[in-house]
Design an enzyme around this catalytic site. Structure first.
Site, PDB file in Angstrom:
ATOM      1  N   CYS A  99       0.833  -1.203   0.000  1.00  0.00           N
ATOM      2  CA  CYS A  99       0.000   0.000   0.000  1.00  0.00           C
ATOM      3  C   CYS A  99       0.872   1.261   0.000  1.00  0.00           C
ATOM      4  O   CYS A  99       1.740   1.427   0.857  1.00  0.00           O
ATOM      5  CB  CYS A  99      -0.915   0.016   1.216  1.00  0.00           C
ATOM      6  SG  CYS A  99      -1.986   1.491   1.278  1.00  0.00           S
ATOM      7  N   ASN A 199      -0.084  -8.445 -10.286  1.00  0.00           N
ATOM      8  CA  ASN A 199      -1.097  -7.457  -9.905  1.00  0.00           C
ATOM      9  C   ASN A 199      -0.859  -6.148 -10.627  1.00  0.00           C
ATOM     10  O   ASN A 199       0.267  -5.711 -10.810  1.00  0.00           O
ATOM     11  CB  ASN A 199      -1.041  -7.249  -8.383  1.00  0.00           C
ATOM     12  CG  ASN A 199      -1.993  -6.168  -7.905  1.00  0.00           C
ATOM     13  OD1 ASN A 199      -1.564  -5.179  -7.336  1.00  0.00           O
ATOM     14  ND2 ASN A 199      -3.274  -6.337  -8.133  1.00  0.00           N
ATOM     15  N   GLY A 200      -1.961  -5.518 -11.040  1.00  0.00           N
ATOM     16  CA  GLY A 200      -1.894  -4.197 -11.669  1.00  0.00           C
ATOM     17  C   GLY A 200      -2.276  -4.230 -13.131  1.00  0.00           C
ATOM     18  O   GLY A 200      -1.927  -5.155 -13.859  1.00  0.00           O
TER      19      GLY A 200
END
Length: 202
Positions: A99, A199-200
Site C-alpha cells: 500500500c 497485480n496491476g
C-alpha cells in the site's frame, strides 16, 4: 494453483482495494468468476486493541474463497491480529507490503516494509507462527526506481514461511502509473518456488 493446501480455481482474483472491495463488491466479483477475493486492508494495531470497526473488515460473507488482509509494522501486533482474523474463518491471511498511501506507509506499514526486508521477514515469520492458515504477502517492485528489490523481498518472505506472493509491478513512488512492469513479476516468479500472482493493470 494451491495456496497452502487450498486449491484455487481460475486465473483472476479481486484485489483488496480500500473503500472499493467491500463485502458486496467481493460477492459480485465472485459471482462473475473471481477465483478468490481479498478483503480491505485492516490495521493490525487497531485489531489488537479491540477496534470493532476494523473487525468488520474481516467478515467473509458468502464467499467460497476469501482472505483477510492485514497491515502493520510490528511483528507482535501483526501476530496478534492474525489470531483475531483467524477466528473469522478466512482461507488465508494476506500481509500488505504494497500500500502506497501516506497514512499507511508513513506509519511503518504497507510499502514502507520494502525498505526493510529484514523486518518484512520477521513479520511474515511472526504471522506464520501465530496461525494455522496459509500466509500470503502483497508487495510492490520496490520503494522507488533506485531500490527495486522485489526479488530479494520475495525470497525473504518465502524463507520465513510465505505460501504465495502477489507482486504489483510498480514502485511505491510510481503509485498507480505508468503501466506495470511485467519483467519484475517474471523475475520474482523465477526466483521463488511458491506461487506468484501478478497485480496491476488488469
Amino acid at each position: 494453483m494451491k495456496i497452502g493446501n487450498k486449491e484455487i480455481s481460475g486465473f483472476a482474483a479481486l484485489a483488496p482495494m480500500a473503500g472499493v472491495a467491500d463485502r458486496a463488491m467481493r460477492e459480485i466479483c465472485e459471482k462473475y468468476g473471481a477465483a478468490y477475493a481479498v478483503g480491505e486492508l485492516t490495521s493490525a494495531k487497531a485489531l489488537s486493541l479491540g477496534d470493532k470497526k476494523s473487525a468488520q473488515f474481516l467478515e467473509r460473507g458468502n464467499l467460497s474463497v476469501f482472505a483477510n488482509q492485514l497491515f502493520g509494522g510490528e511483528p507482535s501486533s501483526m501476530a496478534e491480529a492474525a489470531k483475531i482474523a483467524e477466528s473469522f474463518a478466512p482461507d488465508f491471511i494476506d500481509i500488505n507490503m504494497g500500500c502506497p498511501a501516506p497514512k499507511v506507509a508513513n506509519n511503518g506499514g504497507g510499502s514502507s516494509l520494502l525498505k526493510d526486508p529484514v523486518l518484512a521477514g520477521k513479520i511474515v515469520r511472526a504471522v506464520k507462527d501465530s496461525t494455522a492458515l496459509p500466509v500470503t504477502v502483497k508487495i510492490r517492485s520496490g520503494w522507488d526506481n533506485d531500490s527495486v528489490n522485489a526479488v530479494l523481498v520475495a525470497k525473504i518472505c518465502e524463507e520465513n514461511g510465505a505460501d504465495a506472493i502477489t507482486v504489483h509491478g510498480r514502485t511505491r513512488a510510481q503509485m498507480y502509473a505508468p503501466p506495470v512492469s511485467l519483467d519484475i513479476i517474471r523475475e520474482v516468479k523465477a526466483a521463488v518456488k511458491i506461487p506468484v500472482i501478478g497485480n496491476g493493470d488488469v
